[in-house]
Motif scaffolding. Structure first.
Motif, short mmCIF file in Angstrom:
data_model
loop_
_atom_site.label_atom_id
_atom_site.label_comp_id
_atom_site.label_asym_id
_atom_site.label_seq_id
_atom_site.Cartn_x
_atom_site.Cartn_y
_atom_site.Cartn_z
N ARG A 18 -6.66 30.40 7.91
CA ARG A 18 -6.89 29.16 7.15
C ARG A 18 -5.91 28.07 7.58
N ARG A 19 -4.66 28.52 7.78
CA ARG A 19 -3.65 27.51 8.14
C ARG A 19 -4.00 26.85 9.48
N LEU A 20 -4.42 27.71 10.43
CA LEU A 20 -4.79 27.18 11.74
C LEU A 20 -5.97 26.21 11.61
N GLY A 21 -6.94 26.64 10.76
CA GLY A 21 -8.16 25.84 10.56
C GLY A 21 -7.81 24.46 10.03
N SER A 22 -6.98 24.42 8.99
CA SER A 22 -6.70 23.11 8.38
C SER A 22 -5.85 22.25 9.32
N GLY A 23 -4.95 22.93 10.08
CA GLY A 23 -4.15 22.18 11.07
C GLY A 23 -5.05 21.54 12.10
N TRP A 24 -6.02 22.29 12.58
CA TRP A 24 -6.98 21.79 13.58
C TRP A 24 -7.74 20.58 13.03
N ARG A 25 -8.19 20.70 11.76
CA ARG A 25 -8.97 19.61 11.17
C ARG A 25 -8.15 18.35 10.98
N ARG A 26 -6.84 18.55 10.72
CA ARG A 26 -6.00 17.37 10.47
C ARG A 26 -5.47 16.74 11.75
N ALA A 27 -5.49 17.52 12.87
CA ALA A 27 -4.87 17.01 14.11
C ALA A 27 -5.59 15.75 14.60
N GLY A 28 -4.80 14.72 14.84
CA GLY A 28 -5.37 13.43 15.28
C GLY A 28 -5.95 13.48 16.68
N VAL A 29 -5.38 14.33 17.55
CA VAL A 29 -5.82 14.34 18.95
C VAL A 29 -7.17 15.03 19.15
N VAL A 30 -7.55 15.85 18.15
CA VAL A 30 -8.82 16.57 18.30
C VAL A 30 -9.97 15.62 17.95
N PRO A 31 -10.93 15.44 18.85
CA PRO A 31 -12.05 14.54 18.54
C PRO A 31 -12.81 15.03 17.31
N LYS B 12 -15.77 15.37 16.60
CA LYS B 12 -16.92 16.25 16.87
C LYS B 12 -16.50 17.72 16.87
N LEU B 13 -15.25 17.93 17.36
CA LEU B 13 -14.79 19.31 17.52
C LEU B 13 -14.22 19.88 16.22
N LYS B 14 -14.23 19.07 15.18
CA LYS B 14 -13.67 19.58 13.92
C LYS B 14 -14.74 20.24 13.07
N SER B 15 -16.00 20.10 13.53
CA SER B 15 -17.09 20.68 12.74
C SER B 15 -17.08 22.19 12.89
N SER B 16 -17.06 22.90 11.75
CA SER B 16 -17.00 24.36 11.82
C SER B 16 -18.30 24.92 12.39
N GLN B 17 -19.43 24.20 12.11
CA GLN B 17 -20.70 24.70 12.64
C GLN B 17 -20.69 24.67 14.16
N LEU B 18 -20.10 23.57 14.68
CA LEU B 18 -20.08 23.41 16.13
C LEU B 18 -19.22 24.52 16.76
#
Ligand SMILES: Nc1ncnc2c1ncn2[C@@H]1O[C@H](COP(=O)(O)OP(=O)(O)OP(=O)(O)O)[C@@H](O)[C@H]1O
Length: 697
Positions: A25-38, A40-46
């Motif tokens: 979960r921690r990794l997931g929320s970090g990924w979603r909050r990261a500004g550098v990640v576009p 589009k790539l934050k969608s869990s479905q994708l």
């Protein structure tokens, strides 16, 4: 309820705390909050979809690898077989029918290649054996692994490729930009070059604007004009829509009859939002300067010269004819020294705004309007005659030739301003069948207006008169050929068929690749412009497709208001604009004389083609010369020789052979006696006048 104490459950004390975060979960929320990640790539479905695909790819990898190795073995074996049998050499010898001669050589080479193969196999086996002895089984396994990876790569099937044929990335339409052989193939498929011919690339395919451009030289004897003519065949071979393919002959320095510039637009170059006219941003304009008219497919600006020429605009209704005509007129509206005659046969509000600046203004399709147009034109013909007379008296410094100059046109004392005659829906006036008596001859009001216009178009340019005609019925009955033949510039928006297109653009223009009936209905304001060959714009090209600027009514009103203010400031407002719209009473005898005596010139009579064009081309030489070679006429009129000969003989002009001087000697060539041409003109004239007389009897 007797006061005894009753035991209760223990009361617990505590506070609410969040559930401890797991690592995932921690990794997931970090990924979603990261500004550098576009985003589009934050969608869990994708991400799930990707993981699934990666898993599928991994599962299928072994079987794909094995089949890739299999294909690789086949490909490698075929390549080796081709090489060892010296196939390329053998084929070349077969093609040049020298197989028998080369047989010994081929055999020797085959033998040598077998030996090379044997030596390589032996050497590799020996090396492997030595290494195996030294390092053990790992060597054989590594070698097998390496070979299978190489074979799998060789046998890799490319996406979308049916088998081993290599495909280029991107859409098929752009493949030629990377491989010029494909361009050569397209030219061959379109039958623009022969099987054994090839192209020479003058400039490699490069990105220009919103498309790809390439310049090629055709093989000797092939003409750029033919590529332009068969543009649709080439478009089909390149798999693009023909509106996307622009073919031009390269002229001037570095250009020649066989050099072609191609430009392939990424998408329909005539779609997209309308283009605003740059004239909206100028305070005033000089009528002597070509007026900004629109843009071509490559977004290059197209200007239309007005002075020294005349313009015919033809199209079916609602394609932008009035808009295009107004654009041309704008160059005159914004010049305070220019005078405008505006006649609107439609009678709507399209030209209403021009009333405030027009020297003469008629709006409507009633008989009274046709009479008013006639009177104003008679007045103008008299004015042209007077201008010629006045120019003859001016000294050479002011008027070097019998032609108006910018200085003369702006000199109020000389009274010869550039005068534009703009007639929208001109067919309304030209088709008027009311009987008229002109110089003792019976004719119709429409025919008389056509004669007056023909005179103005022929004689007017040198005296500063510019005629702009627009019609929604560009058929031969509406615009008589004698009038059409002299109109210099033509603009055809979409028309019904190629015949109508030719009527606007000129004889056989469809066979040269210019057919306005092929324009799309959605292409409003897009048309084929054939500039006057006498002007700079027309000297270099036959015709081009132009997307005209879009100038709706509101903007047209702004321009007309500006034109009025300019005239008020310059003190040039006159005529209808200041309430003086009646035609001046003039002695029309000389006008009538000029019109009626024109019969022998062939322009008063409605001559059929190609006679009209021949007469127009010869001009005064029709009386001066005795004989004119067919080849000269065919070249000058740009007509097809066989059709031309047939049509001329239908009109009673039979070719004969005569000697013409050729340097020191003379040559016998086919041609026509000018006496025969004059006789044909007179025959048509007497038929026409006779039939008119007969009609009226
Ligand atoms: N350059 C242009 N760009 C985009 N749209 C245009 C352009 N010129 C004209 N149009 C559109 O085409 C429509 C028809 O134009 P216009 O009134 O000039 O046609 P027309 O051929 O004169 O029609 P009619 O024969 O009925 O008078 C206009 O209302 C306008 O929306």
């Amino acid at each position: 309820m007797n006061g005894d104490l009753v035991p209760t459950e223990p009361v617990l004390d505590g506070e609410l705390v969040g559930e401890p975060k797991t690592l995932v979960r921690r990794l997931g929320s970090g990924w979603r909050r990261a500004g550098v990640v576009p985003p589009k790539l934050k969608s869990s479905q994708l991400i799930q979809w990707w993981l699934k695909n990666a898993l599928r790819w991994l599962v299928r990898l072994p079987s794909r690898f094995v089949s890739g190795v299999g294909r690789g073995v086949v490909v490698a074996a075929r390549a080796w077989r081709r090489w060892v049998r010296v196939r390329d050499y053998r084929e070349a010898a077969e093609q040049s029918e020298k197989l028998a001669d080369k047989f010994v050589e081929i055999r020797a080479l085959t033998l040598f290649r077998w030996k090379v193969t044997g030596a390589v196999v032996g050497a590799v086996a020996a090396v492997l054996l030595v290494l195996h002895v030294l390092y053990g089984g790992i060597v054989l396994w590594s070698a097998a692994g390496l070979v299978s990876v190489v074979l799998a790569m060789v046998g890799r099937r490319k996406d979308g490729s049916p088998g081993r044929k290599a495909v280029l990335g991107g859409p098929r339409t752009l493949a030629w930009t990377m491989d010029s052989q494909l361009l050569v193939d397209a030219f061959r498929d379109a039958k623009l070059i022969g099987k054994d011919e090839t192209l020479r690339l003058v400039e490699r395919a490069a990105r220009v604007g919103e498309g790809w451009a390439v310049t090629v030289d055709l093989p000797a004897t092939r003409k750029a004009a033919d590529v332009i003519k068969h543009r649709d065949a080439l478009a089909s071979a390149l798999a693009v829509d023909e509106v996307q393919l622009i073919v031009e002959r390269v002229r001037g320095r570095g250009g020649h009859a066989g050099r072609v510039a191609l430009w392939v637009a990424d998408e329909d170059p005539y779609a997209g939002s309308p283009l605003r006219t740059p004239l909206l941003d100028v305070e005033r304009w000089d009528a002597w300067r070509p007026v900004p008219f629109g843009r071509d497919a490559r977004n290059r600006r197209v200007d239309l010269p007005l002075v020294w020429t005349s313009l015919l605009v033809g199209a079916i209704p609602r394609q932008g004819k009035t808009f295009a005509t107004r654009l041309a007129a704008t160059g005159l509206v914004l010049d305070p020294y220019a005078r405008l005659y505006v006649f609107d046969g439609k009678g709507g509000k399209d030209w209403e705004a021009a009333e405030q600046i027009a020297y003469r203004y008629v709006c409507g399709d009633e008989l009274e309007h046709a009479y008013a147009v006639r009177d104003h034109l008679v007045e103008l013909v008299a004015e042209v005659q007077a201008r010629y007379a006045r120019m003859a008296t001016l000294d050479d410094e002011i008027c070097p030739e019998s032609k108006i100059t910018p200085a003369i046109s702006r000199d109020a004392d000389l009274g010869m301003p550039i005068t534009g005659v703009v007639i929208d829906e001109v067919q309304v006036f030209l088709e008027n069948a009311t009987h008229e008596q002109v110089g003792g001859k019976k004719t119709t009001l429409g025919a008389y207006i056509a004669d007056l216009l023909t005179y103005l178009v022929r004689k007017g340019p040198a005296a500063g008169v510019v005629v702009i005609l627009a019609t929604q019925r560009p058929d031969s009955n509406t615009i008589p050929s004698r009038l059409r033949a002299v109109l210099g510039s033509r603009f055809a928006l979409r028309v019904m068929d190629w015949r109508d297109s030719n009527i606007v653009l000129g004889e056989q223009m469809n066979t040269r690749g210019y057919d306005a009936s092929t324009l799309l209905p959605s292409h409003k304001g897009v048309g084929i412009l054939r500039p006057d060959g006498e002007t700079d714009a027309g000297a270099d090209m036959i015709a081009m497709t132009v997307r005209t600027y879009y100038m709706p009514n509101a903007e047209w009103r702004v321009i007309c208001a500006r034109g009025r203010a300019l005239r008020e400031a310059a003190g040039t407002l006159a005529g209808h604009a200041v309430g003086d719209g009646a035609a001046r009473s003039i002695d029309s005898t000389s006008v009538v004389k000029a019109i009626v005596s024109g019969t022998a010139d062939g322009w008063v009579v409605d001559l059929p083609e190609p006679l009209a064009a021949v007469v127009d081309y010869l001009g005064e030489e029709l009386d001066e010369r005795e004989f004119v070679p067919t080849s000269e006429l065919v070249e000058a009129l740009e007509v097809e020789a066989v059709t031309f000969a047939r049509e001329m003989s239908e009109l009673g002009c039979k070719p004969l052979r005569q000697y013409v001087p050729d340097g020191e000697t003379s040559r016998r060539v086919r041609g026509y006696l000018t006496a025969d041409i004059r006789a044909a003109v007179e025959r048509v004239a007497s038929d026409e006048i006779g039939s008119q007389g007969g009609d009226q009897a």
